[in-house]
Design a protein around this motif. Structure first.
Motif, PDB file in Angstrom:
ATOM      1  N   LYS A   1     111.569  -1.126  81.830  1.00 50.04           N
ATOM      2  CA  LYS A   1     111.007   0.218  81.728  1.00 50.04           C
ATOM      3  C   LYS A   1     110.761   0.784  83.126  1.00 50.04           C
ATOM      4  O   LYS A   1     111.695   1.201  83.793  1.00 50.04           O
ATOM      5  N   MET A   2     109.543   0.816  83.591  1.00 52.57           N
ATOM      6  CA  MET A   2     109.235   1.463  84.860  1.00 52.57           C
ATOM      7  C   MET A   2     110.003   0.855  86.042  1.00 52.57           C
ATOM      8  O   MET A   2     110.342   1.551  86.995  1.00 52.57           O
ATOM      9  N   LEU A   3     110.304  -0.432  85.979  1.00 55.02           N
ATOM     10  CA  LEU A   3     110.923  -1.092  87.135  1.00 55.02           C
ATOM     11  C   LEU A   3     112.448  -1.054  87.097  1.00 55.02           C
ATOM     12  O   LEU A   3     113.105  -1.548  88.002  1.00 55.02           O
ATOM     13  N   MET A   4     113.031  -0.499  86.019  1.00 52.45           N
ATOM     14  CA  MET A   4     114.474  -0.224  85.955  1.00 52.45           C
ATOM     15  C   MET A   4     115.352  -1.461  86.011  1.00 52.45           C
ATOM     16  O   MET A   4     116.441  -1.430  86.572  1.00 52.45           O
ATOM     17  N   ALA A   5     114.910  -2.556  85.395  1.00 53.58           N
ATOM     18  CA  ALA A   5     115.718  -3.771  85.411  1.00 53.58           C
ATOM     19  C   ALA A   5     116.890  -3.717  84.439  1.00 53.58           C
ATOM     20  O   ALA A   5     117.744  -4.590  84.480  1.00 53.58           O
ATOM     21  N   GLY A   6     116.948  -2.715  83.604  1.00 49.89           N
ATOM     22  CA  GLY A   6     118.046  -2.601  82.647  1.00 49.89           C
ATOM     23  C   GLY A   6     117.713  -3.297  81.336  1.00 49.89           C
ATOM     24  O   GLY A   6     117.128  -4.382  81.320  1.00 49.89           O
ATOM     25  N   LEU A   7     118.084  -2.643  80.247  1.00 49.63           N
ATOM     26  CA  LEU A   7     117.836  -3.224  78.926  1.00 49.63           C
ATOM     27  C   LEU A   7     118.662  -4.479  78.725  1.00 49.63           C
ATOM     28  O   LEU A   7     119.812  -4.528  79.082  1.00 49.63           O
TER      29      LEU A   7
ATOM     30  N   ARG B   1     119.680 -17.349  73.476  1.00 57.63           N
ATOM     31  CA  ARG B   1     118.802 -16.420  74.200  1.00 57.63           C
ATOM     32  C   ARG B   1     119.506 -15.973  75.460  1.00 57.63           C
ATOM     33  O   ARG B   1     120.041 -16.789  76.207  1.00 57.63           O
ATOM     34  N   LYS B   2     119.549 -14.667  75.675  1.00 56.66           N
ATOM     35  CA  LYS B   2     120.267 -14.125  76.824  1.00 56.66           C
ATOM     36  C   LYS B   2     119.464 -14.303  78.114  1.00 56.66           C
ATOM     37  O   LYS B   2     118.233 -14.343  78.076  1.00 56.66           O
ATOM     38  N   PRO B   3     120.160 -14.367  79.260  1.00 59.14           N
ATOM     39  CA  PRO B   3     119.475 -14.553  80.556  1.00 59.14           C
ATOM     40  C   PRO B   3     118.956 -13.235  81.107  1.00 59.14           C
ATOM     41  O   PRO B   3     119.410 -12.735  82.129  1.00 59.14           O
ATOM     42  N   ASP B   4     117.955 -12.663  80.422  1.00 61.22           N
ATOM     43  CA  ASP B   4     117.491 -11.319  80.758  1.00 61.22           C
ATOM     44  C   ASP B   4     116.757 -11.229  82.090  1.00 61.22           C
ATOM     45  O   ASP B   4     116.615 -10.140  82.639  1.00 61.22           O
ATOM     46  N   ALA B   5     116.265 -12.342  82.585  1.00 61.11           N
ATOM     47  CA  ALA B   5     115.513 -12.302  83.845  1.00 61.11           C
ATOM     48  C   ALA B   5     116.417 -12.200  85.061  1.00 61.11           C
ATOM     49  O   ALA B   5     115.969 -11.751  86.123  1.00 61.11           O
ATOM     50  N   PHE B   6     117.679 -12.619  84.938  1.00 61.09           N
ATOM     51  CA  PHE B   6     118.541 -12.713  86.121  1.00 61.09           C
ATOM     52  C   PHE B   6     118.739 -11.362  86.796  1.00 61.09           C
ATOM     53  O   PHE B   6     118.661 -11.248  88.024  1.00 61.09           O
ATOM     54  N   LYS B   7     118.999 -10.315  86.014  1.00 56.05           N
ATOM     55  CA  LYS B   7     119.238  -8.998  86.610  1.00 56.05           C
ATOM     56  C   LYS B   7     118.000  -8.497  87.350  1.00 56.05           C
ATOM     57  O   LYS B   7     118.111  -7.850  88.391  1.00 56.05           O
ATOM     58  N   PHE B   8     116.823  -8.823  86.810  1.00 58.12           N
ATOM     59  CA  PHE B   8     115.577  -8.440  87.465  1.00 58.12           C
ATOM     60  C   PHE B   8     115.401  -9.227  88.754  1.00 58.12           C
ATOM     61  O   PHE B   8     115.004  -8.675  89.789  1.00 58.12           O
ATOM     62  N   TRP B   9     115.705 -10.504  88.705  1.00 56.62           N
ATOM     63  CA  TRP B   9     115.618 -11.360  89.897  1.00 56.62           C
ATOM     64  C   TRP B   9     116.537 -10.833  90.996  1.00 56.62           C
ATOM     65  O   TRP B   9     116.137 -10.724  92.163  1.00 56.62           O
ATOM     66  N   LEU B  10     117.788 -10.481  90.636  1.00 60.77           N
ATOM     67  CA  LEU B  10     118.750 -10.012  91.631  1.00 60.77           C
ATOM     68  C   LEU B  10     118.293  -8.688  92.241  1.00 60.77           C
ATOM     69  O   LEU B  10     118.368  -8.495  93.466  1.00 60.77           O
ATOM     70  N   MET B  11     117.791  -7.785  91.407  1.00 61.78           N
ATOM     71  CA  MET B  11     117.284  -6.504  91.892  1.00 61.78           C
ATOM     72  C   MET B  11     116.078  -6.712  92.803  1.00 61.78           C
ATOM     73  O   MET B  11     115.960  -6.090  93.863  1.00 61.78           O
ATOM     74  N   TRP B  12     115.171  -7.600  92.399  1.00 61.90           N
ATOM     75  CA  TRP B  12     113.965  -7.884  93.181  1.00 61.90           C
ATOM     76  C   TRP B  12     114.346  -8.479  94.538  1.00 61.90           C
ATOM     77  O   TRP B  12     113.761  -8.120  95.576  1.00 61.90           O
ATOM     78  N   LYS B  13     115.319  -9.381  94.542  1.00 59.19           N
ATOM     79  CA  LYS B  13     115.793  -9.947  95.813  1.00 59.19           C
ATOM     80  C   LYS B  13     116.353  -8.849  96.715  1.00 59.19           C
ATOM     81  O   LYS B  13     116.194  -8.905  97.944  1.00 59.19           O
ATOM     82  N   ALA B  14     117.021  -7.861  96.105  1.00 57.47           N
ATOM     83  CA  ALA B  14     117.693  -6.828  96.894  1.00 57.47           C
ATOM     84  C   ALA B  14     116.715  -5.832  97.500  1.00 57.47           C
ATOM     85  O   ALA B  14     116.847  -5.451  98.668  1.00 57.47           O
ATOM     86  N   ILE B  15     115.722  -5.378  96.728  1.00 59.53           N
ATOM     87  CA  ILE B  15     114.846  -4.313  97.246  1.00 59.53           C
ATOM     88  C   ILE B  15     113.444  -4.803  97.579  1.00 59.53           C
ATOM     89  O   ILE B  15     112.680  -4.084  98.225  1.00 59.53           O
ATOM     90  N   GLY B  16     113.106  -6.017  97.151  1.00 60.55           N
ATOM     91  CA  GLY B  16     111.821  -6.601  97.494  1.00 60.55           C
ATOM     92  C   GLY B  16     110.659  -6.004  96.706  1.00 60.55           C
ATOM     93  O   GLY B  16     110.785  -4.966  96.047  1.00 60.55           O
ATOM     94  N   THR B  17     109.519  -6.657  96.803  1.00 55.52           N
ATOM     95  CA  THR B  17     108.309  -6.168  96.141  1.00 55.52           C
ATOM     96  C   THR B  17     107.934  -4.784  96.665  1.00 55.52           C
ATOM     97  O   THR B  17     107.471  -3.918  95.903  1.00 55.52           O
TER      98      THR B  17
END
Length: 509
Positions: free
Chosen positions: A321-327, A374-390
């Motif tokens: 949602k707010m953090l745009m990790a993708g559905l 179960r799909k690996p839904d956390a990976f896309k968030f992890w990759l995005m977080w690594k790219a733009i940081g907290t």
């Protein structure tokens, strides 16, 4: 003799390295049936279409948000019938183009319709990777990278919530499922016999929730056999204290309070500290549905909205949602280090969760889930977080809330626009009042007329394709628009366009 024997064992009629066809039930089993070159050619042709039509054009503010067609028109355009024979690749590529053309472009800067929006490039690449590899997160042996990235993301989210002693969690297929997890885990925590003995062994269970809660709370009560009549809704204006303290139910067992941090329509936040005091006093499990509002935890400026969330027993938070990790990207977390999730949900399937594997089986986390695949839904968030940081995530949240404040102030300046309430989050709720109604006194007839405005404006904007913004009634309030701001692609000019466009589409009503 030896030479003759050697020659006799050979198969001179068969080329070296070839084996005769093997037939089983009339099916030839030699070699793969997939033409690798043909498959590669199709993928090479399809990917540019995806990038051009579904990524670049779909996020271009000069393009339409949607190409509206009625269901019957769309059925004809798409030719949905499935037939005996397959179609040639050029026809399938056209199917791809059509599917993209007639889909809503949720990454478009003027898609404001839901609690998700925008397109993050790093998350998108993460989704490409997981879709290509197609793993399932039950055991380390089949999904080593994705189990470890899920663990890393959950640990960081738990730290941000403020559970200093740690916790546990799992990614689920939606915030509704996370809330169902919460009810199930809370019930097991209070009545562990329910897992084996079922509902017949339990007293009547009662749970509390705020009036503005997500509908999944009632669905969870129905799905888990608690019953919707046993969900006590606390009016938001009264808060929880008086109700939870005074509601003494003979023969019933209150076991849980569901609090909402970021309501779906108004973007409101329940008083978590006050609710936590009540839960501790009465031994109630405290769950916080922060699916929408959890993103504010990333902001030093705005995390006060969730003051007290560290006292919750469980939290649902959707980074899509707010953090745009993708559905979809939905975390359910518990403030527990006793393997509560495992104890509540484990079925110990011996074909998956063998205890004598050659690696540390504590990484086989799938038995904590109610799912198998179960799909690996956390990976896309992890990759995005690594790219733009907290820091990058924090900047997104701060900008979205600043943009909401700008829009609210512009609404106050414009004739014919009226705020429903001052926005607490990035939900900006307002009425548009056409010129024909502006001289009418407030009253039942006025609000009946206002109620009819938003549906017509929405129809016109959809058919024009200029933007998408939602509307709804709420309690006794007439239909109003609910503008949601998330994407960093959204500009001040888009906010001005929104108000100008609504006026242009509705001024004749």
């Amino acid at each position: 003799m030896n030479d003759t024997s050697s020659k006799a064992s050979a198969s001179p009629a068969e080329p070296k390295g070839k084996r005769p066809p093997v037939l089983v039930d009339g099916v030839t089993l030699n070699g793969p049936t997939l033409d690798i070159r043909e498959a590669e050619s199709f993928l090479r042709d399809a990917m540019p279409i995806i990038m051009e039509e579904a990524v670049w054009k779909a996020t271009d503010v000069k393009e339409k948000v949607c190409e509206w067609r009625s269901p019957e028109q769309l059925k004809d355009l798409l030719d949905l019938e499935l037939r005996e024979g397959g179609e040639a690749h050029p026809q399938i590529l056209q199917r791809c183009r059509d599917a993209i053309r007639y889909s809503v472009k949720t990454g478009h800067p003027r898609f404001f319709n839901q609690l998700y929006a925008g397109m993050d490039p790093y998350s998108l690449v993460g989704r490409f990777i997981t879709e290509a590899i197609n793993p399932s997160l039950y055991t380390y042996e089949v999904a080593p990278v994705f189990l470890l990235t899920e663990e890393a993301v959950l640990q960081k989210m738990i730290e941000i919530i403020g559970w200093q002693e740690g916790g546990d969690g799992i990614f689920s297929p939606g915030g509704s499922v996370s809330n169902m997890y919460a009810v199930n885990v809370a019930r097991y925590h209070h009545c562990p016999d329910v897992k084996v003995l079922g509902l017949s062994a339990l007293p009547r269970l009662v749970m509390f929730t705020s009036q503005e809660c997500h509908y999944s709370v009632a669905k969870a009560a129905a799905f888990l056999g608690i019953g919707t009549n046993n969900v006590y809704v606390i009016p938001s204006d009264k808060r929880y204290a008086a109700h939870c303290c005074s509601l003494l139910l003979t023969g019933a067992l209150p076991f849980m309070v569901n609090a909402t941090a970021g309501t779906t329509v108004l973007g409101a936040f329940d008083p978590l500290e006050e609710i936590a005091d009540i839960c501790e006093r009465h031994n109630l499990w405290m769950h916080v549905d922060a699916c929408w509002g959890g993103g504010a935890l990333m902001s030093k400026k705005h995390r006060y909205l969730l003051q007290g969330i560290h006292r919750a027993n469980s939290v649902a938070w959707n980074p899509h949602k707010m953090l745009m990790a993708g559905l979809q990207c939905c975390a359910f977390m518990v403030r527990d280090k006793t393997n509560l999730l495992q104890r509540c949900h484990s079925a110990q399937a011996s074909y998956l969760f063998q205890q004598d594997k050659f690696y540390d089986v504590s990484y086989d986390t799938g038995d904590k889930s109610i799912q198998c695949s179960r799909k690996p839904d956390a990976f896309k968030f992890w990759l995005m977080w690594k790219a733009i940081g907290t820091k990058g995530l924090e900047e997104r949240v701060d900008r979205a809330l600043a943009m909401a404040r700008y829009l609210a102030e512009e609404i106050k300046k414009r004739d014919g626009f009226r705020l429903v309430m001052e926005p607490e989050y990035t939900n900006v709720c307002f009425w548009y009042i056409p010129p024909s109604l502006r001289d009418m006194a407030d009253g039942p007839e006025f609000w009946r007329n206002v109620h009819a405005v938003a549906p017509v404006v929405k129809e016109r904007m959809m058919k024009k394709g200029s933007m998408m913004v939602g509307y709804q009634p709420h309690g006794d309030k007439a239909n109003f628009f609910r503008q949601i701001i998330i994407s960093p692609q959204v500009s001040r000019e888009d906010m001005d366009f929104l108000l100008d466009q609504i006026h242009s589409l509705g001024m004749d009503l």
